[in-house]
Design a protein around this motif. Structure first.
Motif, PDB file in Angstrom:
ATOM      1  N   ARG A 172       0.828  -1.267  -0.001  1.00  0.00           N
ATOM      2  CA  ARG A 172      -0.076  -0.003   0.026  1.00  0.00           C
ATOM      3  C   ARG A 172       0.850   1.456  -0.193  1.00  0.00           C
ATOM      4  NH1 ARG A 172      -2.446  -2.625   4.185  1.00  0.00           N
ATOM      5  NH2 ARG A 172      -1.852  -0.778   5.568  1.00  0.00           N
ATOM      6  N   LEU A 173       2.010   0.995   0.247  1.00  0.00           N
ATOM      7  CA  LEU A 173       3.055   2.336   0.314  1.00  0.00           C
ATOM      8  C   LEU A 173       2.937   3.313  -0.939  1.00  0.00           C
ATOM      9  CD1 LEU A 173       6.202   1.242   2.344  1.00  0.00           C
ATOM     10  CD2 LEU A 173       4.419   3.021   3.097  1.00  0.00           C
ATOM     11  N   PRO A 174       2.913   2.837  -2.226  1.00  0.00           N
ATOM     12  CA  PRO A 174       2.838   3.565  -3.325  1.00  0.00           C
ATOM     13  C   PRO A 174       1.466   4.340  -3.243  1.00  0.00           C
ATOM     14  CG  PRO A 174       3.719   1.280  -3.950  1.00  0.00           C
ATOM     15  CD  PRO A 174       3.276   1.245  -2.587  1.00  0.00           C
ATOM     16  N   SER A 175       0.749   3.889  -2.991  1.00  0.00           N
ATOM     17  CA  SER A 175      -0.900   4.678  -2.945  1.00  0.00           C
ATOM     18  C   SER A 175      -0.779   5.621  -1.816  1.00  0.00           C
ATOM     19  CB  SER A 175      -1.897   3.782  -3.038  1.00  0.00           C
ATOM     20  OG  SER A 175      -1.958   3.072  -1.627  1.00  0.00           O
ATOM     21  N   GLN A 202      11.857   7.572  -3.348  1.00  0.00           N
ATOM     22  CA  GLN A 202      13.229   6.615  -3.524  1.00  0.00           C
ATOM     23  C   GLN A 202      13.059   5.320  -2.506  1.00  0.00           C
ATOM     24  OE1 GLN A 202      16.283   9.530  -3.605  1.00  0.00           O
ATOM     25  NE2 GLN A 202      15.618  10.265  -5.557  1.00  0.00           N
ATOM     26  N   GLN A 203      12.694   5.809  -1.415  1.00  0.00           N
ATOM     27  CA  GLN A 203      12.964   4.756  -0.307  1.00  0.00           C
ATOM     28  C   GLN A 203      11.846   3.800  -0.303  1.00  0.00           C
ATOM     29  OE1 GLN A 203      15.133   4.450   1.859  1.00  0.00           O
ATOM     30  NE2 GLN A 203      14.233   2.485   2.673  1.00  0.00           N
ATOM     31  N   ILE A 204      10.604   4.100  -1.070  1.00  0.00           N
ATOM     32  CA  ILE A 204       9.502   3.423  -1.264  1.00  0.00           C
ATOM     33  C   ILE A 204       9.759   2.431  -2.510  1.00  0.00           C
ATOM     34  CG2 ILE A 204       6.987   3.164  -2.043  1.00  0.00           C
ATOM     35  CD1 ILE A 204       6.594   5.648  -0.147  1.00  0.00           C
ATOM     36  N   ALA A 210      10.291  -1.833  -2.333  1.00  0.00           N
ATOM     37  CA  ALA A 210       9.526  -2.651  -3.399  1.00  0.00           C
ATOM     38  C   ALA A 210      10.631  -3.452  -3.847  1.00  0.00           C
ATOM     39  CB  ALA A 210       8.676  -1.811  -4.102  1.00  0.00           C
ATOM     40  N   ALA A 211      11.599  -3.072  -4.026  1.00  0.00           N
ATOM     41  CA  ALA A 211      12.758  -3.946  -4.926  1.00  0.00           C
ATOM     42  C   ALA A 211      13.285  -5.060  -3.891  1.00  0.00           C
ATOM     43  CB  ALA A 211      13.624  -2.997  -5.566  1.00  0.00           C
ATOM     44  N   SER A 212      13.173  -4.724  -2.654  1.00  0.00           N
ATOM     45  CA  SER A 212      13.832  -5.700  -1.614  1.00  0.00           C
ATOM     46  C   SER A 212      13.092  -7.068  -1.652  1.00  0.00           C
ATOM     47  CB  SER A 212      13.847  -4.886  -0.314  1.00  0.00           C
ATOM     48  OG  SER A 212      14.625  -3.772  -0.510  1.00  0.00           O
TER      49      SER A 212
END
Length: 115
Positions: free
Chosen positions: A22-25, A107-109, A113-115
């Protein structure tokens, strides 16, 4: 007793994964609210809404163990405090700082998400 902790850990992991998705939203909502702040020349209610969104991200990020995300949000929260207490249109310097911190959150999000 171990079963309880195993269950708790499994549930917490699911909650953490859901929060991460949900972080991107959450960031999109935050950026939309920022655009309203800028467009409204800093109305009191919109400053308050923006601050509360940042405050929430700061707290929940730490709760789920995303400490770098939380630290960026806390920095943004500190920048916003005087603006919420004395709501006016943000100066160009304030806009630059706030937008830089929003980019850092993005950038942190993306990193999480890539981790």
């Amino acid at each position: 007793m171990t079963d309880f902790y195993d269950e708790f850990e499994a549930e917490f992991k699911l909650l953490k994964e859901s929060y991460l998705r949900r972080l991107p939203s959450k960031l999109a909502c935050l950026c939309e609210t920022w655009e309203v702040v800028v467009a409204s020349a800093g109305g009191k209610e919109v400053w308050k809404e923006f601050y509360l969104q940042v405050h929430s991200l700061s707290g929940t990020g730490a709760t789920y163990g995303f400490y770098d995300l939380s630290a960026i949000a806390q920095t943004l929260e500190q920048v916003l405090k005087p603006l919420v207490l004395n709501p006016t249109a943000p100066t160009q310097a304030q806009q630059t700082v706030i937008e830089s911190l929003l980019q850092s959150l993005e950038q942190q999000i993306l990193h999480l998400a890539a981790s």
